[in-house]
Every structure is written in structure tokens, then in C-alpha cells.
Design an enzyme around this catalytic site. Structure first.
Site, PDB file in Angstrom:
ATOM      1  N   GLY A  58      -7.285   3.906  10.995  1.00  0.00           N
ATOM      2  CA  GLY A  58      -7.882   2.761  10.593  1.00  0.00           C
ATOM      3  C   GLY A  58      -7.903   2.495   8.958  1.00  0.00           C
ATOM      4  CB  THR A  59      -6.384   3.983   6.022  1.00  0.00           C
ATOM      5  OG1 THR A  59      -5.220   4.037   6.909  1.00  0.00           O
ATOM      6  CG2 THR A  59      -7.093   5.571   6.010  1.00  0.00           C
ATOM      7  N   GLY A  60      -5.630   1.206   6.861  1.00  0.00           N
ATOM      8  CA  GLY A  60      -5.136  -0.329   6.793  1.00  0.00           C
ATOM      9  C   GLY A  60      -6.206  -1.355   7.180  1.00  0.00           C
ATOM     10  CB  CYS A  61      -8.235  -1.638  10.324  1.00  0.00           C
ATOM     11  SG  CYS A  61      -6.848  -1.592  11.350  1.00  0.00           S
ATOM     12  CE  LYS A  93      -1.681  -1.528   3.668  1.00  0.00           C
ATOM     13  NZ  LYS A  93      -2.283  -1.723   5.169  1.00  0.00           N
ATOM     14  CB  THR A 150      -5.490   8.744   7.503  1.00  0.00           C
ATOM     15  OG1 THR A 150      -4.530   8.926   8.508  1.00  0.00           O
ATOM     16  CG2 THR A 150      -5.817   9.454   6.396  1.00  0.00           C
TER      17      THR A 150
HETATM   18  N1  LIG Z   1      -4.396  10.476   2.432  1.00  0.00           N
HETATM   19  C1  LIG Z   1      -4.887   9.271   1.519  1.00  0.00           C
HETATM   20  N2  LIG Z   1      -5.609   9.572   0.613  1.00  0.00           N
HETATM   21  C2  LIG Z   1      -6.142   8.733  -0.148  1.00  0.00           C
HETATM   22  N3  LIG Z   1      -5.892   7.267  -0.086  1.00  0.00           N
HETATM   23  C3  LIG Z   1      -5.078   7.086   1.184  1.00  0.00           C
HETATM   24  C4  LIG Z   1      -4.514   8.013   1.930  1.00  0.00           C
HETATM   25  N4  LIG Z   1      -3.878   7.408   2.822  1.00  0.00           N
HETATM   26  C5  LIG Z   1      -3.922   5.993   2.693  1.00  0.00           C
HETATM   27  N5  LIG Z   1      -4.613   5.617   1.793  1.00  0.00           N
HETATM   28  C6  LIG Z   1      -5.091   4.610   1.337  1.00  0.00           C
HETATM   29  O1  LIG Z   1      -5.391   3.904   2.319  1.00  0.00           O
HETATM   30  C7  LIG Z   1      -5.353   2.357   2.277  1.00  0.00           C
HETATM   31  C8  LIG Z   1      -4.536   2.280   3.491  1.00  0.00           C
HETATM   32  O2  LIG Z   1      -3.154   2.276   3.295  1.00  0.00           O
HETATM   33  P1  LIG Z   1      -2.373   2.704   4.525  1.00  0.00           P
HETATM   34  O3  LIG Z   1      -0.947   2.956   3.930  1.00  0.00           O
HETATM   35  O4  LIG Z   1      -2.678   3.964   5.120  1.00  0.00           O
HETATM   36  O5  LIG Z   1      -2.304   1.649   5.462  1.00  0.00           O
HETATM   37  P2  LIG Z   1      -1.959   1.501   6.891  1.00  0.00           P
HETATM   38  O6  LIG Z   1      -0.630   2.314   7.166  1.00  0.00           O
HETATM   39  O7  LIG Z   1      -1.628  -0.224   7.103  1.00  0.00           O
HETATM   40  O8  LIG Z   1      -3.091   2.070   7.756  1.00  0.00           O
HETATM   41  P3  LIG Z   1      -2.993   1.824   9.470  1.00  0.00           P
HETATM   42  O9  LIG Z   1      -2.021   2.974   9.702  1.00  0.00           O
HETATM   43  O10 LIG Z   1      -4.427   2.038   9.627  1.00  0.00           O
HETATM   44  O11 LIG Z   1      -2.273   0.837   9.803  1.00  0.00           O
HETATM   45  C9  LIG Z   1      -4.443   2.110   0.826  1.00  0.00           C
HETATM   46  O12 LIG Z   1      -5.272   2.065  -0.036  1.00  0.00           O
HETATM   47  C10 LIG Z   1      -3.598   3.686   0.571  1.00  0.00           C
HETATM   48  O13 LIG Z   1      -3.558   4.042  -0.480  1.00  0.00           O
HETATM   49  C1  LIG Z   2      -5.962  -2.495  17.783  1.00  0.00           C
HETATM   50  C2  LIG Z   2      -5.536  -1.961  16.492  1.00  0.00           C
HETATM   51  N1  LIG Z   2      -5.146  -2.591  15.373  1.00  0.00           N
HETATM   52  C3  LIG Z   2      -4.729  -1.948  14.285  1.00  0.00           C
HETATM   53  C4  LIG Z   2      -4.134  -0.810  14.343  1.00  0.00           C
HETATM   54  C5  LIG Z   2      -3.629  -0.039  13.028  1.00  0.00           C
HETATM   55  O1  LIG Z   2      -2.781   0.823  13.136  1.00  0.00           O
HETATM   56  C6  LIG Z   2      -4.444   0.021  15.594  1.00  0.00           C
HETATM   57  N2  LIG Z   2      -4.127   1.221  15.582  1.00  0.00           N
HETATM   58  N3  LIG Z   2      -5.303  -0.457  16.675  1.00  0.00           N
END
Ligand SMILES: Nc1ncnc2c1ncn2[C@@H]1O[C@H](COP(=O)(O)OP(=O)(O)OP(=O)(O)O)[C@@H](O)[C@H]1O
Ligand SMILES: Cc1ncc(CO)c(N)n1
Length: 267
Positions: free
Chosen positions: A206-209, A173, A204
Site C-alpha cells: 500500500g505504499t503507492g496508495c 516514484k 510495503t
Molecule cells: N523500502 C522503501 N523505503 C523507503 N521508501 C520507499 C520504499 N519503498 C517505496 N518507497 C517510497 O514509497 C512511495 C511509493 O512508491 P512505490 O514505488 O513503492 O509505489 P507503488 O509501486 O505504486 O506502490 P504499490 O505497490 O503500493 O502500488 C515512494 O515515495 C517510494 O519512494
Molecule cells: C485494490 C488495490 N488497489 C491498489 C493496489 C496497489 O497495488 C492493490 N494492491 N489493491
């Protein structure tokens, strides 16, 4: 109705972890279930503590769900130690889990360690082979692939290296790079690119979750991996577009309006 299970940590402020996963499942009209691996004390300003569940109790939660219910997909989030990773991988093998999406959560946005570094090797050895797809962010991908990642070419190289570790599908990502939010998928043969429009917001959490849970929902609904990611990328884009402030720090993404493409009126 399709049934999707999250195996992850609880986020007390509801933006990430189990809570984000269940909201995402509901928005996709699939039935959500949860196995709690750890309880975090967390708000929009950071993670203030984490208490792991005992491993035999994690095992029991997985057992009773799988023995009773047909699970159409599984999303895996926070697993903090080697012992927990082994428990989860052994259970998933035992019950023949399908459509397993692994979000290899390592560090929260605020910098709290959600996975012990020494457990990364166990994640690679024991969990990656059981999964349909792994969805590392740039930081997680660079640890798994053992390289720096600053651009698309390096994202592709990291995908290939993680695929060699035994991952069937790898989605690196690009949310943490500076330009457009492009995610790169490698399925062992081809690369696919999923382009998002970068949204200038601090909200942002929880974007990854959310993305990994959307992928699990789409796999449960029968979409092949590239289509599942395409749909999920559209979902996370709308969820970030509608993200909002709830406290003093990084606010959550939206799940109520994102699926149907609407706009949130009252923040
Ligand atoms: N500012 C943004 N604008 C548009 N898309 C975004 C933005 N930030 C993240 N994304 C998208 O959101 C999704 C999650 O990506 P990200 O890299 O933020 O995950 P992550 O770091 O695992 O998240 P978390 O911090 O919740 O664990 C991906 O599809 C990424 O491209
Ligand atoms: C419990 C939990 N899982 C995943 C994330 C993602 O970073 C978070 N902040 N908290």
C-alpha cells in the site's frame, strides 16, 4: 473540514486501495469519502480475485457525492477497464473536479493484473488530461513512456515523455529502484527531487496508495504541488518506518503514528 474523495478498489486486508486511502485521509485530518470501482479478495500474500462494479453504479456513486458535497480533492486508484476509466473521466469533467491525483495502478506487488493492458491507451487519452498529477511507479512509468527506466536520468526522461502525453505534473516514484528511494517530479518547467531513506522491510503493502492519498490530502489543505509531495514523502517515510506484519506476507504501512511522528510500541 476539507473533504477528499477516493475512487479506487477495495482491499479486503486493509493495506492498500480504498482502505489505505481512507486511513491516510484521517491521519491528515481531512474527511474521507469513497467510490468503490472494484472489490478485490486480497491478503498480505496476494490478490486472489477482483469483481468490478457495474459502470453505471460507479457513475451513480460519483454523481451523488458531487451533487451533494464540495469535494476538495480526488485520488484515483484501481480502474480495471477502458469502460470504467471512461466513466470516471466523463464524471470528473462533468462535475469540474479539482486537485485530481491519479495513481495509475496496473499490477499489484504480488503480480496480479489490476488494469487490463489494452486499457492503458484509454488511461492516456481520457484520464491523464483531467488530472492535476499522475504518480506512476517505475514499471507504470516505463509502460506510459514506452522506455526502460534504470536510473535517475531515465526517470527524468520518462517524466518528460509522460508530460507530453498531457499530464500537468508527473511524479515518477523510485521505490522499485535499488538505491535511495528518490521520487522525481516534473511540472513542465522544472524537476524536483524528493529523497527518502530506503528502509529494509518487506512490509510495503500500500505504499503507492498511501503516497497518492497523502498528496490529495495536502492539495485539499491548500499546499502547492511540490510542497504537497514534500509533506507526503515525509509521511510515507514514517509510515514505512513503522510498518508491521499482520499475516504471512507483505504487511501494511502504518497510519496511526506516522502523521504525528511517533513510534508504534505494540506491533
Ligand atoms: N523500502 C522503501 N523505503 C523507503 N521508501 C520507499 C520504499 N519503498 C517505496 N518507497 C517510497 O514509497 C512511495 C511509493 O512508491 P512505490 O514505488 O513503492 O509505489 P507503488 O509501486 O505504486 O506502490 P504499490 O505497490 O503500493 O502500488 C515512494 O515515495 C517510494 O519512494
Ligand atoms: C485494490 C488495490 N488497489 C491498489 C493496489 C496497489 O497495488 C492493490 N494492491 N489493491
Amino acid at each position: 473540514m476539507k473533504k477528499v474523495l477516493t475512487i479506487a478498489g477495495s482491499d479486503s486486508c486493509g493495506g492498500a486501495g480504498i482502505q489505505a486511502d481512507l486511513k491516510t485521509f484521517s491521519a491528515h485530518l481531512v474527511y474521507g469519502m469513497s467510490v468503490v470501482t472494484s472489490v478485490t479478495a486480497q491478503n498480505t500474500q496476494g490478490v486472489f480475485g477482483a469483481l468490478d462494479m457495474p459502470r453505471d453504479f460507479i457513475e451513480l456513486q460519483i454523481k451523488v457525492v458531487f451533487e451533494d458535497i464540495k469535494v476538495d480533492a480526488v485520488k484515483i486508484g484501481m480502474l480495471s477497464s477502458s469502460e470504467i476509466i471512461k466513466t470516471v473521466s466523463q464524471s470528473l469533467k462533468k462535475y469540474g473536479a479539482i486537485n485530481v491525483v491519479l495513481d495509475p495502478v496496473m499490477i499489484s506487488k504480488s503480480g496480479f493484473k489490476l488494469l487490463k493492458y489494452e486499457a492503458i491507451e484509454t488511461l492516456i487519452q481520457d484520464l491523464i488530461p483531467v488530472c492535476t498529477i499522475i504518480t506512476p511507479n517505475i514499471h507504470e512509468a516505463s509502460l506510459l513512456a514506452d522506455m526502460e527506466i534504470k536510473n535517475i536520468n531515465e526517470m527524468k526522461e520518462a517524466c518528460q515523455r509522460i508530460h507530453k502525453l498531457g499530464a500537468k505534473n508527473v511524479l515518477v516514484k523510485g521505490g522499485h529502484l535499488d538505491d535511495d528511494a528518490i521520487d522525481v517530479l516534473f511540472d513542465g518547467k522544472e524537476f524536483y527531487y524528493f529523497k527518502g531513506q530506503r528502509i529494509n522491510t518487506i512490509n510495503t503493502h500500500g505504499t503507492g496508495c498511501t503516497l497518492s492519498s497523502a498528496i490529495a490530502s495536502n492539495l485539499a489543505l491548500g499546499y502547492p504541488v511540490p510542497d504537497a509531495i514534500k509533506n507526503s514523502k515525509e509521511y510515507i517515510q514514517r509510515a514505512i518506518e513503522n510498518s508491521f506484519s499482520i499475516g504471512h506476507g507483505v504487511g501494511p504501512v502504518d497510519h496511526l503514528y506516522a502523521f504525528r511522528g511517533g513510534k508504534q510500541n505494540e506491533k
